[in-house]
Design an enzyme around this catalytic site. Structure first.
Site, PDB file in Angstrom:
ATOM      1  N   GLY A  92       0.809  -1.217   0.000  1.00  0.00           N
ATOM      2  CA  GLY A  92       0.000   0.000   0.000  1.00  0.00           C
ATOM      3  C   GLY A  92       0.838   1.261   0.000  1.00  0.00           C
ATOM      4  N   ALA A  93       1.913   1.273  -0.785  1.00  0.00           N
ATOM      5  CA  ALA A  93       2.857   2.395  -0.743  1.00  0.00           C
ATOM      6  C   ALA A  93       2.543   3.491  -1.758  1.00  0.00           C
ATOM      7  CB  ALA A  93       4.278   1.878  -0.981  1.00  0.00           C
ATOM      8  N   GLY A  96      -0.948   7.836   1.205  1.00  0.00           N
ATOM      9  CA  GLY A  96      -1.067   7.860   2.653  1.00  0.00           C
ATOM     10  C   GLY A  96       0.186   7.479   3.411  1.00  0.00           C
ATOM     11  N   LEU A  97      -0.005   6.699   4.458  1.00  0.00           N
ATOM     12  CA  LEU A  97       1.094   6.296   5.334  1.00  0.00           C
ATOM     13  C   LEU A  97       2.175   5.531   4.577  1.00  0.00           C
ATOM     14  CD1 LEU A  97       2.362   5.910   8.159  1.00  0.00           C
ATOM     15  CD2 LEU A  97       0.835   3.930   8.464  1.00  0.00           C
ATOM     16  N   GLY A  98       1.774   4.637   3.685  1.00  0.00           N
ATOM     17  CA  GLY A  98       2.753   3.844   2.942  1.00  0.00           C
ATOM     18  C   GLY A  98       3.666   4.691   2.084  1.00  0.00           C
ATOM     19  N   SER A 225      -3.973  -0.321  14.802  1.00  0.00           N
ATOM     20  CA  SER A 225      -4.864   0.840  14.857  1.00  0.00           C
ATOM     21  C   SER A 225      -5.423   1.008  16.252  1.00  0.00           C
ATOM     22  CB  SER A 225      -6.025   0.673  13.871  1.00  0.00           C
ATOM     23  OG  SER A 225      -6.987   1.697  14.044  1.00  0.00           O
ATOM     24  N   TYR A 273     -13.437  -3.688   9.823  1.00  0.00           N
ATOM     25  CA  TYR A 273     -12.101  -3.087   9.783  1.00  0.00           C
ATOM     26  C   TYR A 273     -11.416  -3.195  11.143  1.00  0.00           C
ATOM     27  CZ  TYR A 273      -8.507   0.520   9.880  1.00  0.00           C
ATOM     28  OH  TYR A 273      -7.323   1.191  10.054  1.00  0.00           O
TER      29      TYR A 273
END
Length: 398
Positions: A92-93, A96-98, A225, A273
């Protein structure tokens, strides 16, 4: 955040053909034997000299075309070890965070980032927009919602020749407003199937590669999370994470013969989630118990802070997307930018002081890291073992 995907860029080397070096002399009866002997002596000298030059040239070319892969540690004449670049896979890069983590690591010049994502063009544009130097990243295709894609990624990664020093399981699907479940390629509820089962298979398959690494600190990191941690205020906002007796997970989350939810209850996108994040944190601890002592690999989870502007919330209602960032900035004071969160995850990847295994990392208001406490649900050893054993069967490892 939604999953992304990619493809593998490879390079090749070739040795240029060497020119032939030759000499010849044909005796003639007109010139007699004495001339032939003189020429033979001169030819022998020339041939030896040409042979030496040819060997030197071939040796030079071979030295120039030997591929120095990141898997090789060079040693200086004095015997001092010169560290190569680290090699890190981040799922997931592309956003966002990735993406922020990939940028933070690449900018140090000490890491090569394999951006494991579903959409190659999106990831390429994101990397360029973030200013990540081309030599510091490679894009490879990975769709965590397909176990076949996970296996293909592992095969492609091994063919690439890159070592694996750190694996970051970051990608996530969050569908808080969904009224009905959607499913992965294998028929699992999408949030748990992607966030947990896809990463579970990826981590299990790549554990062998991590164990082979000669890097000083090899690590497997699974992003957790606060919403799945019910000993916090955020974790107590309904619906709360709860795996129950895992009858839904044991039934394959199909929604046919059993529930699409882990606990066997009615479908709730937000809870799905949160449950998946509990599974992520339980899986990290089970990895630690089973493999840390044997392999020396650091297994860790983290909560980098509330990234209120991340694309992870794109499926939420518009009013929530509008009010949530200022609420986190000015009321809870828990807001963290994507850039800051990326730096925090990069610390867990590379900071020498964060090598303790089995830890759930968090940061205080001064951006100092500390070992946070997990809720009873997210730290239950019996549940961790049960999640592991059921997951092995679902992904075909048992």
């Amino acid at each position: 955040m939604a999953l992304q995907a990619t493809s593998l860029v490879s390079s090749s080397f070739s040795i240029p053909k060497e020119g032939k070096c030759s000499a010849s002399s044909k005796d003639s009866s007109l010139f007699g034997v004495s001339f032939s002997e003189l020429v033979k002596a001169d030819f022998s000298s020339s041939a030896l000299r040409c042979k030496r030059e040819f060997k030197q040239r071939v040796g030079t070319v071979r030295a120039q075309t030997v591929t120095t892969t990141p898997a090789v540690n060079k040693t200086t004449p004095e015997g001092k070890k010169t560290l190569r670049k680290g090699s890190v896979v981040i799922t997931g890069a592309s956003s966002g965070l990735g993406l922020a983590t990939a940028k933070a690591l690449a900018e140090t010049g000490k890491w090569h980032v394999i951006m494991a994502c579903r959409d190659f063009l999106k990831t390429e544009r994101a990397a360029k927009s973030a200013g990540i130097a081309k030599e510091n990243y490679t894009i490879m295709h990975l769709d965590l919602a397909s176990l076949d894609s996970v296996r293909q990624f592992v095969d492609n990664f091994r063919r690439s020749g890159w070592p694996l020093d750190v694996l970051v399981c970051n990608a996530a699907v969050y569908l808080p407003t969904a009224k009905e479940p959607t499913y992965t390629a294998e028929g699992f509820e999408l949030s748990v199937g992607t966030n947990h089962l896809g990463h579970f298979l990826l981590s299990r398959l790549l554990l062998e590669d991590l164990n082979k690494s000669d890097y000083p600190s090899k690590r497997l990191i699974i992003v957790g999370s606060i919403t799945g941690n019910t000993n916090t205020l955020a974790g107590n906002v309904p619906p709360k994470a709860n795996l129950g007796d895992m009858r839904g997970l044991a039934g394959g989350l199909t929604g046919l013969n059993t529930s699409a939810m882990i606990d066997g209850g009615d479908f709730d996108g937000a809870k799905a989630y949160k449950d998946s994040k509990v599974c992520n944190m339980l899986t990290m601890q089970e990895f630690h118990r089973r493999y840390h002592e044997e392999t020396g690999i650091t297994f860790a989870s983290l909560y980098p802070g509330c990234i209120a502007t991340t694309g992870l919330f794109r499926e939420h209602i518009p009013l929530f997307r509008l009010l949530f960032p200022p609420f986190q900035k000015y009321i809870t004071k828990g807001f963290v930018s994507e850039e800051e969160s990326g730096k925090r995850l990069a610390q867990v990847v590379s900071d020498p002081s964060l090598t303790k295994s089995g830890v759930y990392w968090s940061w205080n208001k001064n951006s100092a890291s500390f070992e946070n406490q997990l809720s009873q649900e997210a730290s239950n050893a019996d549940k961790a073992r049960k999640v592991w054993e059921i997951s092995e069967k679902l992904v075909g490892l048992a």
